[in-house]
Write a protein that holds these residues in place. Structure first.
Motif, short mmCIF file in Angstrom:
data_model
loop_
_atom_site.label_atom_id
_atom_site.label_comp_id
_atom_site.label_asym_id
_atom_site.label_seq_id
_atom_site.Cartn_x
_atom_site.Cartn_y
_atom_site.Cartn_z
N PHE A 1 0.83 -1.22 0.00
CA PHE A 1 0.00 0.00 0.00
C PHE A 1 0.87 1.26 0.00
O PHE A 1 0.53 2.25 -0.66
N GLU A 2 1.97 1.23 0.74
CA GLU A 2 2.87 2.38 0.77
C GLU A 2 3.51 2.61 -0.60
O GLU A 2 3.65 3.75 -1.05
N ALA A 3 3.88 1.51 -1.26
CA ALA A 3 4.46 1.62 -2.61
C ALA A 3 3.45 2.21 -3.58
O ALA A 3 3.79 3.06 -4.41
N GLY B 1 1.14 17.97 4.35
CA GLY B 1 0.34 16.75 4.28
C GLY B 1 0.86 15.65 5.20
O GLY B 1 1.85 15.78 5.90
N LEU B 2 0.16 14.51 5.14
CA LEU B 2 0.48 13.37 5.98
C LEU B 2 1.64 12.54 5.45
O LEU B 2 2.34 11.88 6.21
N GLY B 3 1.85 12.55 4.12
CA GLY B 3 2.84 11.66 3.51
C GLY B 3 2.42 10.22 3.72
O GLY B 3 1.24 9.89 3.71
N VAL C 1 2.80 4.92 -10.95
CA VAL C 1 1.65 4.95 -11.87
C VAL C 1 1.39 3.57 -12.48
O VAL C 1 0.25 3.11 -12.55
N LYS C 2 2.47 2.88 -12.91
CA LYS C 2 2.31 1.56 -13.55
C LYS C 2 1.73 0.54 -12.60
O LYS C 2 0.91 -0.30 -12.98
N LEU C 3 2.16 0.58 -11.33
CA LEU C 3 1.63 -0.36 -10.33
C LEU C 3 0.15 -0.11 -10.11
O LEU C 3 -0.65 -1.06 -10.04
N ARG C 4 -0.24 1.17 -10.01
CA ARG C 4 -1.66 1.49 -9.80
C ARG C 4 -2.49 1.06 -11.00
O ARG C 4 -3.61 0.57 -10.85
N ASP C 5 -1.95 1.23 -12.19
CA ASP C 5 -2.66 0.81 -13.41
C ASP C 5 -2.89 -0.70 -13.42
O ASP C 5 -3.93 -1.17 -13.87
N LYS C 6 -1.90 -1.46 -12.94
CA LYS C 6 -2.03 -2.92 -12.88
C LYS C 6 -3.18 -3.34 -11.96
O LYS C 6 -3.96 -4.24 -12.28
N VAL C 7 -3.25 -2.69 -10.80
CA VAL C 7 -4.32 -3.00 -9.84
C VAL C 7 -5.68 -2.65 -10.44
O VAL C 7 -6.63 -3.43 -10.37
N SER C 8 -5.77 -1.48 -11.04
CA SER C 8 -7.03 -1.03 -11.65
C SER C 8 -7.46 -1.97 -12.77
O SER C 8 -8.64 -2.30 -12.91
N LYS C 9 -6.50 -2.42 -13.56
CA LYS C 9 -6.81 -3.33 -14.67
C LYS C 9 -7.37 -4.64 -14.15
O LYS C 9 -8.37 -5.16 -14.67
N SER D 1 3.88 8.84 -5.70
CA SER D 1 3.47 9.50 -6.95
C SER D 1 4.06 8.84 -8.19
O SER D 1 3.45 8.85 -9.26
N GLU D 2 5.24 8.23 -8.05
CA GLU D 2 5.87 7.63 -9.23
C GLU D 2 5.34 6.22 -9.56
O GLU D 2 5.73 5.65 -10.58
#
Length: 563
Positions: free
Chosen positions: A309-311, A541-543, A318-326, A315-316
């Motif tokens: 979740f931290e990974a 912010g919280l970071g 993006v590819k990991l988030r796209d994989k989860v969304s897919k 912000s960088e």
């Protein structure tokens, strides 16, 4: 008969009165249709804000310029607002179909349009809370601009100090500013801001954006320039409210459009009869809790769930988030990008299509129970009063072709970030009631989430009443201290809880459009502590501090819904 002792007003009472005057004044100015923030019509707003001295606005009542408060406000207003003499608040009036490029502030989802060199239009689609937010931020901005003006103006003939002319040279210079020129400009700017070179040099990069790395200098210059023109040439800055906005406000136009689309989607996919679980949260925590481990089994092999979740939060990534969304969409997630103007996206998870989730019961379930697999509707965060509008519209029955289909809502869960009064950033608050600031309205409820659900996780958890405030930018230490230390026993403050609960109670206990036995869950993680200097929202912010509490709350909600 003993003489009456004179009553001395406390700071909390003064602050409470200032908040009341602010809101009455803002509603009056809205009905009037226009006002000059630094003229007579804006005087009450300015005076009330200076009496209140909200924590977020720091040293607003002092002569020196408030830098952290300025950064907080600029992040929530459109790029270039400091250059504009005219600010026009509009409804959704078709600018998205024009040649104007939308300007979206860094920390607020709202469409703004630069009409010309002097005018900025700001679209209001999220109700009165958004108007209050903008007006208080603009009032702060203009108060600071007049502080700059007083420091640089020598006399009423218009003579200016040398520091100001040096800043002007740097801002108006064509081409890139060298490091040497930047530091010379900062030295002169620091002089009239009443700040050290170190302070301005440190905050300078925080104002930078993709449009302009030297934005700090431009903001200071154009704020001061606007105030100088008001004083020397009587060219007052003006805030107007469009006739369409004044006509539409309060009629749930955007909320109704948004809710209809969600219900239409449920009806199309034959999900209306299934147990519906509504979650107000961000657009990543539920999806990541359900799918991230499987989707990133190769990429982040050997990592714990929290590390995953931290990974994903970086912000960088993006590819990991796209994989989860897919993967989520392959498993049946329906994603509804907002087109209503509410700025609230929606995800629908049909759990029948994803039976092997990690929250399932170990004991086998019957075929009948399988047919009743829950449907999870995740709606993005609402803003203030918008929470009532959207939830109220969503809980109404669906009416296709004249028929009436009630929603089978089994539970409503609200997760959000809030200011805490008894701890620090990253702590968790489990409310037992919501109190609406400025009124005697209070909303007690039975929260299905309990302190014991989080006790083994090494995070501080507190329970008690939460206060729903009219705007986080209007809170000061005195009034918050009163709510915390009096018998109200308030543990935190946020902007949506009472509005959500008002809609839930109306639908379940009065209108009967959803079951009276609907379960509710509320949990917040602390984004700041407004009672602690250096821990307010303006301090940053919280970071990654917010990652653990966000997912602890999400997973406890999912555990109760799915198990």
């Amino acid at each position: 008969m003993s003489p009456l002792s004179p009553h001395t007003r406390t700071r909390a009472q003064e602050s409470s009165g200032a908040i009341e005057r602010l809101y009455i004044t803002m509603r009056h100015l809205f009905n009037r249709g226009f006002y000059k923030p630094m003229g007579i019509s804006g005087e009450t707003l300015r005076e009330s804000l200076l009496i209140l001295r909200p924590e977020i606005y720091g040293s607003i009542a002092e002569e020196k310029i408030e830098l952290q408060g300025l950064l907080y406000v600029i992040d929530r207003l459109p790029y270039g607002i400091e250059e504009c003499r005219y600010t026009n608040l509009t409804s959704d009036e078709g600018y998205n179909n024009s040649h104007f490029e939308p300007i979206i502030p860094l920390k607020r989802r709202r469409n703004c349009y630069r009409i010309d060199s002097e005018q900025m239009n700001i679209e209001i689609t999220r109700g009165r809370s958004e108007i209050y937010d903008i007006l208080t931020h603009l009032t702060f901005l203009y108060i600071e601009s007049h502080k700059i003006m007083k420091q640089v103006l020598i006399n009423d003939k218009g003579d200016l100090i040398r520091d100001w002319t040096k800043l002007e040279e740097a801002v108006l210079k064509k081409g890139k500013i060298s490091q040497n020129e930047k530091e010379i400009a900062l030295t002169h700017t620091a002089n009239f801001l009443g700040r050290t070179f170190e302070e301005v040099n440190e905050i300078y990069p925080e104002f930078a954006c993709k449009e302009d790395e030297n934005r700090f200098l431009k903001i200071v210059y154009y704020l001061g320039k606007g105030a100088l023109e008001e004083v020397l040439h009587d060219s007052k800055r003006l805030i107007t409210f469009s006739p369409v906005l004044r006509e539409r406000l309060g009629h749930h136009i955007h909320g109704e459009r948004w809710a209809h689309r969600v219900k239409q989607e449920l009806h199309t996919h034959k999900l209306m009869d299934r147990p519906l679980h509504i979650i107000s949260a961000n657009m990543h925590s539920v999806m990541n809790s359900l799918f991230a481990e499987k989707a990133l089994a190769t990429d982040l092999k050997g990592k714990s769930r929290l590390e995953i979740f931290e990974a994903l939060s970086k912000s960088e990534s993006v590819k990991l988030r796209d994989k989860v969304s897919k993967m989520a969409q392959q498993k049946g997630m329906i994603y509804l990008k907002d087109v209503s103007g509410t700025n609230i996206d929606v995800q629908i998870f049909d759990m029948e299509k994803f039976p092997d989730h990690r929250f399932k019961l170990e004991t086998p379930i019957s075929e009948e129970e399988e047919k009743q697999a829950p449907v999870i509707i995740v709606m993005d965060y609402a803003f203030g009063e918008q929470a009532y509008e959207t939830m109220d519209e969503l809980l109404k029955p669906y009416n296709p072709n004249g028929s009436t289909i009630p929603l089978n809502v089994a539970s409503i869960s609200i997760m959000g970030k809030a200011g805490i009064l008894v701890g620090g950033k990253g702590d968790i608050m489990i409310p037992s009631s919501h109190i609406f600031e400025g009124t005697a309205d209070n909303y007690p409820f039975k929260n299905k989430l309990k302190r014991k659900d989080f006790e083994t996780e090494g995070i501080k958890v507190c329970t008690g009443a939460m206060i729903t405030v009219l705007g986080t930018s209007l809170q000061n230490r005195d009034i918050l201290k009163f709510f915390h230390e009096s018998t109200w026993n308030v543990i935190g403050l946020e902007m949506e809880g009472a509005h959500y609960q008002k809609a839930i109670q109306a639908a379940s206990k009065i209108r009967g459009s959803i079951s009276a036995k609907v379960q509710v869950r509320y949990a917040y993680y602390a984004s700041d502590n407004p009672l602690k200097t250096g821990s307010t929202l303006a301090s940053g912010g919280l970071g990654t501090t917010g990652v653990k509490p966000t997912y602890l709350i999400t997973e406890n909600m999912l555990k109760q819904i799915l198990a």
